[in-house]
Motif scaffolding. Structure first.
Motif, PDB file in Angstrom:
ATOM      1  N   ASN A  60      -2.094  -5.110   4.244  1.00 43.10           N
ATOM      2  CA  ASN A  60      -2.732  -5.561   5.297  1.00 43.10           C
ATOM      3  C   ASN A  60      -2.584  -7.233   5.711  1.00 43.10           C
ATOM      4  N   LYS A  61      -2.989  -8.017   6.488  1.00 43.62           N
ATOM      5  CA  LYS A  61      -2.727  -9.192   6.751  1.00 43.62           C
ATOM      6  C   LYS A  61      -3.075 -10.129   5.786  1.00 43.62           C
ATOM      7  N   PHE A  62      -3.840  -9.469   5.027  1.00 43.69           N
ATOM      8  CA  PHE A  62      -4.070 -10.517   3.453  1.00 43.69           C
ATOM      9  C   PHE A  62      -3.239 -10.189   2.311  1.00 43.69           C
ATOM     10  N   ASP A  63      -2.193  -9.585   2.674  1.00 41.62           N
ATOM     11  CA  ASP A  63      -1.145  -8.914   1.533  1.00 41.62           C
ATOM     12  C   ASP A  63      -1.793  -8.234   0.428  1.00 41.62           C
ATOM     13  N   GLU A  64      -3.040  -7.558   0.891  1.00 44.17           N
ATOM     14  CA  GLU A  64      -3.303  -6.439  -0.199  1.00 44.17           C
ATOM     15  C   GLU A  64      -3.025  -5.291   0.400  1.00 44.17           C
ATOM     16  N   VAL A  65      -3.010  -3.973  -0.450  1.00 43.64           N
ATOM     17  CA  VAL A  65      -2.557  -2.741  -0.404  1.00 43.64           C
ATOM     18  C   VAL A  65      -3.838  -1.902  -0.209  1.00 43.64           C
ATOM     19  N   PRO A  66      -4.183  -1.723   0.953  1.00 45.07           N
ATOM     20  CA  PRO A  66      -5.266  -0.528   1.374  1.00 45.07           C
ATOM     21  C   PRO A  66      -4.942   0.645   1.503  1.00 45.07           C
ATOM     22  N   LEU A  67      -3.626   1.149   1.399  1.00 48.28           N
ATOM     23  CA  LEU A  67      -3.226   2.301   1.759  1.00 48.28           C
ATOM     24  C   LEU A  67      -1.868   2.701   1.153  1.00 48.28           C
ATOM     25  N   TRP A  68      -2.004   3.812   0.300  1.00 47.06           N
ATOM     26  CA  TRP A  68      -0.791   4.255  -0.545  1.00 47.06           C
ATOM     27  C   TRP A  68      -0.321   5.420   0.180  1.00 47.06           C
ATOM     28  N   ILE A  69       0.862   5.831   0.442  1.00 45.04           N
ATOM     29  CA  ILE A  69       1.306   7.075   1.084  1.00 45.04           C
ATOM     30  C   ILE A  69       2.350   7.436  -0.061  1.00 45.04           C
ATOM     31  N   SER A  74     -14.917   2.841  -3.395  1.00 43.01           N
ATOM     32  CA  SER A  74     -14.260   2.585  -2.008  1.00 43.01           C
ATOM     33  C   SER A  74     -13.188   3.294  -1.661  1.00 43.01           C
ATOM     34  N   TRP A  75     -12.262   3.742  -2.779  1.00 39.32           N
ATOM     35  CA  TRP A  75     -11.035   4.322  -2.677  1.00 39.32           C
ATOM     36  C   TRP A  75     -11.421   5.718  -2.560  1.00 39.32           C
ATOM     37  N   TYR A  76     -10.344   6.578  -2.112  1.00 40.50           N
ATOM     38  CA  TYR A  76     -10.587   8.094  -1.838  1.00 40.50           C
ATOM     39  C   TYR A  76      -9.112   8.746  -1.519  1.00 40.50           C
ATOM     40  N   VAL A  77      -8.998   9.685  -1.994  1.00 36.68           N
ATOM     41  CA  VAL A  77      -7.703  10.274  -1.701  1.00 36.68           C
ATOM     42  C   VAL A  77      -7.656  11.436  -0.553  1.00 36.68           C
ATOM     43  N   SER A  78      -6.639  11.769  -0.020  1.00 34.25           N
ATOM     44  CA  SER A  78      -6.508  12.655   1.071  1.00 34.25           C
ATOM     45  C   SER A  78      -5.149  13.381   0.864  1.00 34.25           C
ATOM     46  N   SER A  79      -5.118  14.530   1.423  1.00 35.15           N
ATOM     47  CA  SER A  79      -3.695  15.099   1.275  1.00 35.15           C
ATOM     48  C   SER A  79      -3.212  15.963   2.697  1.00 35.15           C
ATOM     49  N   VAL A  80      -2.017  15.805   2.812  1.00 35.79           N
ATOM     50  CA  VAL A  80      -1.369  16.508   4.115  1.00 35.79           C
ATOM     51  C   VAL A  80      -0.411  17.231   3.850  1.00 35.79           C
ATOM     52  N   ARG A  90      -9.609  15.755   2.422  1.00 32.42           N
ATOM     53  CA  ARG A  90     -10.646  16.072   1.196  1.00 32.42           C
ATOM     54  C   ARG A  90     -10.820  14.495   0.522  1.00 32.42           C
ATOM     55  N   SER A  91     -11.876  14.144   0.641  1.00 28.35           N
ATOM     56  CA  SER A  91     -12.194  12.988   0.112  1.00 28.35           C
ATOM     57  C   SER A  91     -12.531  13.034  -1.343  1.00 28.35           C
ATOM     58  N   GLY A  92     -12.017  11.960  -2.266  1.00 31.67           N
ATOM     59  CA  GLY A  92     -12.189  12.338  -3.679  1.00 31.67           C
ATOM     60  C   GLY A  92     -11.282  13.246  -4.253  1.00 31.67           C
ATOM     61  N   ILE A  93     -11.719  14.441  -4.450  1.00 30.74           N
ATOM     62  CA  ILE A  93     -11.326  15.376  -5.515  1.00 30.74           C
ATOM     63  C   ILE A  93     -10.004  15.991  -4.763  1.00 30.74           C
ATOM     64  N   VAL A  94      -8.945  16.095  -5.499  1.00 33.92           N
ATOM     65  CA  VAL A  94      -7.720  16.973  -5.470  1.00 33.92           C
ATOM     66  C   VAL A  94      -7.750  17.765  -6.556  1.00 33.92           C
ATOM     67  N   ASP A  95      -8.242  19.170  -6.229  1.00 31.59           N
ATOM     68  CA  ASP A  95      -8.503  19.806  -7.469  1.00 31.59           C
ATOM     69  C   ASP A  95      -6.964  20.154  -8.330  1.00 31.59           C
ATOM     70  N   ALA A  96      -5.885  20.592  -7.821  1.00 25.57           N
ATOM     71  CA  ALA A  96      -4.816  21.025  -8.302  1.00 25.57           C
ATOM     72  C   ALA A  96      -3.642  20.084  -8.389  1.00 25.57           C
ATOM     73  N   TRP A  97      -4.088  19.047  -8.518  1.00 27.66           N
ATOM     74  CA  TRP A  97      -3.211  17.725  -8.518  1.00 27.66           C
ATOM     75  C   TRP A  97      -2.088  17.952  -9.593  1.00 27.66           C
ATOM     76  N   ILE A  98      -1.863  18.429 -10.688  1.00 24.14           N
ATOM     77  CA  ILE A  98      -0.626  18.740 -11.524  1.00 24.14           C
ATOM     78  C   ILE A  98       0.435  19.808 -10.773  1.00 24.14           C
ATOM     79  N   CYS A  99      -0.486  20.843 -10.675  1.00 24.80           N
ATOM     80  CA  CYS A  99       0.446  22.199 -10.208  1.00 24.80           C
ATOM     81  C   CYS A  99       0.786  22.073  -8.684  1.00 24.80           C
ATOM     82  N   CYS A 100      -0.050  21.204  -7.722  1.00 21.89           N
ATOM     83  CA  CYS A 100       0.251  21.480  -6.631  1.00 21.89           C
ATOM     84  C   CYS A 100       1.188  20.104  -6.047  1.00 21.89           C
ATOM     85  N   LEU A 101       1.180  19.081  -6.767  1.00 21.39           N
ATOM     86  CA  LEU A 101       1.547  17.847  -6.126  1.00 21.39           C
ATOM     87  C   LEU A 101       3.343  17.844  -6.607  1.00 21.39           C
TER      88      LEU A 101
END
Lengths: 160, 355
Positions: free
Chosen positions: A83-92, A120-126, B6-17
């Motif tokens: 972001n503009k503060f040179d912090e990393v709020p998002l990893w892809i 305040s961190w969370y992970v999502s997947s696509v 999915r916020s937070g939990i990624v169940d099958a991280w090792i097998c699916c990543l």
């Protein structure tokens, strides 16, 4: 004994020729483990397809300031968007464990049974359609709003 | 695009990543095929170099090393399938991932060409190797055999020579020799577990006693080297790699090397290369009078025989050359156990470090 010696010599010579041909065609071996680089252009194709976000909020800058790639043992790529503060709020990124050194504090986000995800961190997947047939999953590790992260995830596209 | 949030939990991280491409099934199959072809290719090149380095290279050694080219690549694949890891890629002589990547990057035309090439090799296997063997395995050998004292006494004589030379492991148990009442001259080992030596009446009539002994020695040499059971085993290895053009070359070379090593052993025991040479010449003469008199079938049969004759000509020519007086005394005969072990370790080691 002389015959065995000659055969061994010939075996070593053939091995050396094969090694030379391979290295001459494809260059020296890539290092094992995560490699940090400055630019996305420096990431070799063998590290996997680069996922480019079609959308980013105005608060984030592209190209990413942090880039990690890995070829051995499994290909992987993580980019940190600042972001503009040179912090990393998002990893892809993609890639099997272990995570790059810069992502070590976030191990708990992927393995919540072992340690907690930082506040305040969370992970999502696509699972991109173009990657689906190859079994790839792209992860977004974020502390920006969930709505923005979802929008970034929807806009992720593989380059042409 | 399919999307999951999915916020937070990624169940099958090792097998699916799993990251892009490299773990896909198609890529795995391609990697397996290319590794197998590289292994066979390196094995074949290794043998050709070895022939120059270790002169003279006996036909028995040639057949043994060619068998290794067919045997070791599947064995290495099997060992790895059981979880023994290959060398790390940066220590491998050939980085298969780079070669498959380069093939992938070369585009659909290159991939199409490779697929067509491998499919063509597979078709050659089906037409030229699968059907003939299948026919041999399924056909019944119905013939009338007549007692032939000349044949039987020659057989006992050469069988004794094998046993005296210490090659009695497969020869000592009762081997039958039969003389089918067939005009066409042929000699063959028939059967898998209990092989029978067949020498047609046409052949026995055509050959003198020395030539007959040489032919019997050649056929018994086949028995000594494992006969049809071993042939079937190597054929099965070839079938496993039926897409692999290098295994095709190795298998063809092996068939010739086996004949040459049996010639070699026959000469070693009979000490009469001239007789075997002369028998081969008589056997290679085209047979025009051995078929039915019907005009159409004669012409078709003759055309077929002519084709077969031409195909066999080159092989017989090489065997005759090897039996020429100036080429004698280069054969070493059977290969020793330590030599076999050393060669297996060298070729296996080379293949293991390749990929």
């Amino acid at each position: 004994m002389r015959n065995i010696g000659l055969a061994l010599l010939w075996t070593a010579a053939l091995g050396a020729v094969l090694l030379l041909v391979d290295r001459a065609l494809f260059g020296p071996s890539a290092p094992s483990g995560w490699v940090e680089t400055e630019r996305l252009e420096d990431v070799p194709r063998r590290a996997g397809a680069l996922v480019t976000p079609a959308y980013l909020p105005n608060s984030l800058r592209w190209p990413p300031a942090k880039v990690f790639y890995r070829i051995h043992p499994d290909p992987g790529l993580w980019v940190g968007v600042v972001n503009k503060f040179d912090e990393v709020p998002l990893w892809i990124g993609t890639g099997t464990t272990p995570l790059p050194p810069a992502l070590q504090p976030f191990k708990g986000c992927f393995e919540p049974n072992k340690e907690p995800c930082p506040a305040s961190w969370y992970v999502s997947s696509v699972h991109l359609k173009s990657q689906a047939e190859r079994g790839a999953v792209t992860y977004l590790l974020s502390r920006i709003s969930r709505r923005q992260t979802a929008r970034i995830a929807v806009g992720l596209e593989l380059p042409e | 695009m399919s999307y999951s949030f999915r916020s937070g939990i990624v169940d099958a991280w090792i097998c699916c990543l799993r990251t892009s491409g490299h773990d896909s099934e198609a890529r795995s199959v391609l990697t397996f095929l290319i590794t197998n072809i590289f292994h066979s290719f390196a094995g074949l090149v290794w043998i050709h170099g070895l022939k120059r380095v270790l002169k003279p290279f006996s036909p028995a050694l040639d057949s043994f090393t060619l068998e290794l080219v067919l045997l070791l690549p599947p064995v290495i694949a099997l060992i790895r399938a059981f979880g023994v890891p290959a060398l790390p890629e940066h220590f491998s002589l050939i980085r298969i991932a780079d070669w498959t990547g380069a093939l992938n990057d070369a585009g659909p035309l290159a991939i199409g060409f490779v697929i067509a090439f491998l499919s063509g090799t597979f078709l050659i296997f089906i037409v030229q190797e699968f059907f003939p063997v299948w026919t041999l395995l399924t056909e019944r050998a119905d013939f009338v055999s007549k007692p032939n004292p000349d044949l039987e006494s020659s057989f006992e004589q050469i069988k004794g020579a094998f046993i005296r030379a210490g090659m009695h492991r497969r020869i000592a148990h009762p081997v039958k020799v039969l003389c089918p009442a067939v005009k066409y001259p042929f000699a063959a080992l028939h059967g898998l577990l209990d092989p029978v030596l067949l020498l047609s009446e046409g052949l026995v009539r055509k050959l003198d006693r020395d030539e007959l002994t040489s032919v019997l020695a050649h056929e018994l040499a086949h028995l000594h080297y494992g006969a049809n059971l071993r042939m079937l085993f190597t054929w099965a290895l070839r079938a496993l790699q039926s897409y692999n053009p290098v295994s095709l070359i190795a298998f063809r070379a092996l068939s010739e090397a086996r004949e040459a090593s049996c010639d070699d052993l026959a000469v070693l025991l009979t000490k009469n290369p001239r007789a075997l040479r002369s028998a081969l010449l008589k056997l290679s003469e085209p047979q025009r009078d051995a078929h039915p008199a019907d005009a159409n079938s004669v012409s078709l049969q003759e055309a077929y025989d002519e084709l077969l004759h031409r195909a066999e000509f080159q092989s017989t020519h090489r065997r005759l050359e090897a039996l020429a007086p100036d080429k004698q005394n280069i054969g070493i005969g059977p290969v020793s156990g330590p030599m076999k072990a050393a060669l297996t370790m060298m070729m296996g080691g080379l293949m293991w470090t390749i990929a």
